[in-house]
Design a protein around this motif. Structure first.
Motif, mmCIF file in Angstrom:
data_model
loop_
_atom_site.group_PDB
_atom_site.id
_atom_site.type_symbol
_atom_site.label_atom_id
_atom_site.label_comp_id
_atom_site.label_asym_id
_atom_site.label_seq_id
_atom_site.Cartn_x
_atom_site.Cartn_y
_atom_site.Cartn_z
ATOM 1 N N ALA A 1 11.967 -9.510 -2.737
ATOM 2 C CA ALA A 1 12.404 -8.815 -3.953
ATOM 3 C C ALA A 1 13.193 -7.556 -3.624
ATOM 4 C CB ALA A 1 11.197 -8.455 -4.807
ATOM 5 N N PRO A 2 14.252 -7.265 -4.380
ATOM 6 C CA PRO A 2 15.010 -6.029 -4.144
ATOM 7 C C PRO A 2 14.137 -4.805 -4.402
ATOM 8 C CG PRO A 2 15.704 -7.107 -6.190
ATOM 9 C CD PRO A 2 14.817 -8.072 -5.479
ATOM 10 N N GLY A 3 14.278 -3.808 -3.526
ATOM 11 C CA GLY A 3 13.486 -2.596 -3.638
ATOM 12 C C GLY A 3 12.141 -2.654 -2.946
ATOM 13 N N LEU A 4 11.766 -3.825 -2.416
ATOM 14 C CA LEU A 4 10.498 -4.002 -1.700
ATOM 15 C C LEU A 4 10.725 -3.904 -0.202
ATOM 16 C CD1 LEU A 4 7.454 -4.965 -1.564
ATOM 17 C CD2 LEU A 4 8.375 -7.284 -1.440
ATOM 18 N N THR A 5 9.962 -3.043 0.465
ATOM 19 C CA THR A 5 10.040 -2.905 1.919
ATOM 20 C C THR A 5 8.639 -2.974 2.501
ATOM 21 O OG1 THR A 5 11.942 -1.408 1.681
ATOM 22 C CG2 THR A 5 10.868 -1.488 3.838
ATOM 23 N N VAL A 6 8.442 -3.845 3.475
ATOM 24 C CA VAL A 6 7.172 -3.951 4.185
ATOM 25 C C VAL A 6 7.373 -3.402 5.588
ATOM 26 C CG1 VAL A 6 5.336 -5.479 4.962
ATOM 27 C CG2 VAL A 6 6.567 -5.991 2.846
ATOM 28 N N VAL A 7 6.615 -2.365 5.935
ATOM 29 C CA VAL A 7 6.805 -1.655 7.202
ATOM 30 C C VAL A 7 5.657 -1.987 8.151
ATOM 31 C CG1 VAL A 7 7.180 0.593 8.288
ATOM 32 C CG2 VAL A 7 7.894 0.218 5.907
ATOM 33 N N ASP A 8 5.991 -2.436 9.344
ATOM 34 C CA ASP A 8 4.982 -2.766 10.346
ATOM 35 C C ASP A 8 4.614 -1.495 11.117
ATOM 36 O OD1 ASP A 8 3.307 -3.982 12.151
ATOM 37 O OD2 ASP A 8 4.932 -4.775 13.405
ATOM 38 N N ASP A 9 3.824 -0.620 10.500
ATOM 39 C CA ASP A 9 3.462 0.648 11.131
ATOM 40 C C ASP A 9 1.944 0.792 11.313
ATOM 41 O OD1 ASP A 9 2.802 0.929 8.470
ATOM 42 O OD2 ASP A 9 3.920 2.781 8.140
ATOM 43 N N TRP A 10 1.221 -0.304 11.282
ATOM 44 C CA TRP A 10 -0.224 -0.268 11.498
ATOM 45 C C TRP A 10 -0.525 0.076 12.943
ATOM 46 C CZ3 TRP A 10 -4.863 0.380 9.901
ATOM 47 C CH2 TRP A 10 -5.968 -0.212 10.523
ATOM 48 N N LEU B 1 7.697 0.450 -2.689
ATOM 49 C CA LEU B 1 8.190 -0.183 -3.917
ATOM 50 C C LEU B 1 9.133 0.805 -4.597
ATOM 51 C CD1 LEU B 1 4.560 -1.069 -4.688
ATOM 52 C CD2 LEU B 1 6.255 -2.888 -4.379
ATOM 53 N N ASP B 2 10.403 0.545 -4.493
ATOM 54 C CA ASP B 2 11.414 1.451 -5.011
ATOM 55 C C ASP B 2 12.177 0.777 -6.147
ATOM 56 O OD1 ASP B 2 13.222 3.492 -5.407
ATOM 57 O OD2 ASP B 2 14.386 3.107 -3.591
ATOM 58 N N GLY B 3 11.592 0.852 -7.349
ATOM 59 C CA GLY B 3 12.237 0.231 -8.501
ATOM 60 C C GLY B 3 12.300 -1.276 -8.409
ATOM 61 N N VAL B 4 11.204 -1.905 -7.985
ATOM 62 C CA VAL B 4 11.166 -3.359 -7.806
ATOM 63 C C VAL B 4 11.086 -4.045 -9.180
ATOM 64 C CG1 VAL B 4 9.872 -5.294 -6.830
ATOM 65 C CG2 VAL B 4 10.032 -3.138 -5.570
ATOM 66 N N PRO B 5 12.036 -4.917 -9.510
ATOM 67 C CA PRO B 5 11.985 -5.614 -10.803
ATOM 68 C C PRO B 5 10.918 -6.707 -10.784
ATOM 69 C CG PRO B 5 13.855 -6.385 -9.512
ATOM 70 C CD PRO B 5 13.242 -5.265 -8.727
ATOM 71 N N VAL B 6 10.160 -6.811 -11.887
ATOM 72 C CA VAL B 6 9.091 -7.802 -11.996
ATOM 73 C C VAL B 6 9.174 -8.471 -13.361
ATOM 74 C CG1 VAL B 6 6.620 -8.245 -11.850
ATOM 75 C CG2 VAL B 6 7.611 -6.345 -10.558
ATOM 76 N N PRO B 7 9.412 -9.785 -13.408
ATOM 77 C CA PRO B 7 9.399 -10.479 -14.707
ATOM 78 C C PRO B 7 8.027 -10.385 -15.365
ATOM 79 C CG PRO B 7 10.356 -11.859 -12.979
ATOM 80 C CD PRO B 7 9.724 -10.687 -12.294
ATOM 81 N N ALA B 8 7.986 -10.448 -16.682
ATOM 82 C CA ALA B 8 6.730 -10.326 -17.424
ATOM 83 C C ALA B 8 5.722 -11.399 -17.032
ATOM 84 C CB ALA B 8 7.012 -10.381 -18.919
ATOM 85 N N ASP B 9 6.211 -12.607 -16.679
ATOM 86 C CA ASP B 9 5.289 -13.696 -16.363
ATOM 87 C C ASP B 9 4.755 -13.646 -14.933
ATOM 88 O OD1 ASP B 9 7.558 -14.410 -14.992
ATOM 89 O OD2 ASP B 9 7.765 -16.386 -15.923
ATOM 90 N N ARG B 10 5.017 -12.541 -14.244
ATOM 91 C CA ARG B 10 4.443 -12.336 -12.912
ATOM 92 C C ARG B 10 3.422 -11.206 -12.915
ATOM 93 N NH1 ARG B 10 6.164 -16.617 -12.738
ATOM 94 N NH2 ARG B 10 7.802 -17.484 -11.422
ATOM 95 N N VAL B 11 2.990 -10.763 -14.098
ATOM 96 C CA VAL B 11 2.050 -9.644 -14.233
ATOM 97 C C VAL B 11 0.770 -10.127 -14.907
ATOM 98 C CG1 VAL B 11 1.673 -7.371 -15.263
ATOM 99 C CG2 VAL B 11 3.931 -7.968 -14.336
ATOM 100 N N LEU B 12 -0.385 -9.733 -14.332
ATOM 101 C CA LEU B 12 -1.693 -10.103 -14.876
ATOM 102 C C LEU B 12 -2.488 -8.856 -15.239
ATOM 103 C CD1 LEU B 12 -0.861 -12.713 -13.237
ATOM 104 C CD2 LEU B 12 -3.307 -13.087 -12.917
ATOM 105 N N PRO B 13 -3.265 -8.906 -16.324
ATOM 106 C CA PRO B 13 -4.064 -7.742 -16.753
ATOM 107 C C PRO B 13 -5.370 -7.638 -15.972
ATOM 108 C CG PRO B 13 -4.346 -9.530 -18.311
ATOM 109 C CD PRO B 13 -3.367 -10.027 -17.276
ATOM 110 N N HIS B 14 -5.327 -7.041 -14.796
ATOM 111 C CA HIS B 14 -6.496 -6.993 -13.924
ATOM 112 C C HIS B 14 -7.637 -6.182 -14.541
ATOM 113 C CE1 HIS B 14 -8.698 -7.608 -10.333
ATOM 114 N NE2 HIS B 14 -8.415 -6.473 -9.725
#
Length: 394
Positions: A183-192, A207-220
């Protein structure tokens, strides 16, 4: 990607045992060189093991908690990092089972059966406590969302096809956004850089302004508004990992003493394995490990029973049983992995042997959440009948 579809609990356990045997010989070298286990995770995905909790009406094996706990224990006896990586994967499969819409479940369960992996982006550094989630999920006019925040200890994210992200909306309610790895705006850094669990790649997710469609969100947040097993299942898997670490360390200690150790001169025996004091110590370590295994089985049975008849009482009983298993498992993992050197002698401390990986893994993984609070909740339940809280860490 394609994957085998496992049919039932028996096949799931057979596959887990086979993979553990396959992964065990390379575990030390992977840890020593911090070689990330991409190939091994691909094998795990292809085997179908990561889809075993998909419901039967979606084509999965829908295995019980006892089987799932044993899968994690088996994997951890071979490689604690490899066992740790899919822990959040199964936790977020469980979230999808409980809170997903029919359309979301249909889509994501198909992804899982095809071998796709979930990671995690949960914890944050520098906040007041672990429940202080500051990542924001902001709505857009078209009904979609934008994610902004920074996550730490993101085990599995580097290897994931989908990264579930914990975030709060404007009303401060907790949601999970399932974000694809590219996803645009998503960066995973291997700094462990943890001293143990070295190949989990539990680094940073930005997460820098990562777009997320409504159908990818759950009410946890709805997960915790009634009796739930989200925390119990997640903690059960942590307990299984610690129990597996203890068992793996005990096996390696016994092998070292039988094949490499010398007897102490005062013992009057020909081999270290005949030393009565070492025999006594191995008996003590075996009891410690077997107690962890027994409590793990009992906790898994309680989770399965609560799942079949979920209520405030059964959920509380399951959480308390899992808390007991987790406390004993943590103690066993640290004690046995440390005693490995006590029983094996000076030669076992050679860095080239990398026997210390068991203790490093145990010491690192058992810091996940404090055992002292689990003991507190057990005591409150036993003495006063106080049910444990619904915060997802019990």
């Amino acid at each position: 990607m394609s994957a085998h579809v496992i049919a039932d609990d028996a096949e799931a356990l057979a596959v887990a045992a086979s993979l553990a045997a396959e992964f065990r010989p390379g575990a030390s070298a992977r840890d020593a060189g911090r070689r990330l286990p991409r190939a091994e995770l691909d094998r795990m995905s292809a085997s179908g093991l990561l889809a075993v909790t998909v419901p039967a009406d979606h084509g999965g094996a829908d295995v019980g908690a006892r089987t799932l706990a044993e899968i994690f224990r088996l994997l951890a006896t071979a490689d604690a990092s490899l066992a740790q990586i899919p822990q959040s994967h199964f936790a977020y499969v469980n979230v999808m089972r409980r809170q997903g819409t029919p359309e979301q479940r249909e889509f994501f369960f198909a992804e899982l059966l095809a071998g796709r992996r979930f990671g995690n982006a949960q914890s944050e550094a520098g906040t007041r406590h672990v429940q202080d989630i500051r990542t924001r999920l902001e709505p857009r006019p078209d009904g979609s969302y934008v994610l902004t925040g920074v996550k730490h200890y993101s085990t599995g994210a580097l290897f994931a096809d989908w990264i579930p992200v914990l975030a709060r909306t404007g009303d401060d309610r907790l949601h999970v956004a399932y974000v694809p790895s590219g996803a645009p705006g998503l960066t995973v850094v291997d700094d462990w850089d943890g001293l143990g669990q070295r190949t989990t790649a539990s680094g940073t997710v930005r997460l820098d302004g990562v777009p997320v469609p409504a159908d990818r969100v759950l009410p946890h947040h709805l997960t915790f508004e009634g009796p739930q097993l989200h925390g119990a299942l997640a903690q059960l898997l942590h307990a299984a990992i610690d129990t597996g670490i203890a068992a793996g360390a005990l096996v390696e200690a016994a092998e070292f003493v039988r094949t490499k150790s010398r007897p102490w001169f005062e013992s009057g025996v020909e081999t270290a394995a005949e030393d009565p004091l070492l025999i006594q110590r191995f008996g003590e370590l075996a009891l410690c490990t077997k107690a962890a295994e027994a409590l793990l089985r009992e906790a898994a049975r309680s989770v399965d029973a609560a799942r079949a008849d979920l209520s405030d009482d059964t959920a509380a009983e399951a959480s308390v049983a899992v808390a007991a298993a987790k406390v004993q498992a943590a103690r066993a993992a640290v004690e046995v992995s440390s005693a490995l050197f006590e029983v094996s002698g000076t030669r076992s401390a050679a860095d080239s042997l990398n026997l210390h990986r068991h203790w490093r893994d145990a010491r690192t993984h058992t810091l996940h959440d404090p055992a002292r609070w689990k003991i507190q909740h057990i005591g409150r339940f036993v003495l006063n009948g106080t049910r444990p809280p619904r915060h997802g860490l019990l």
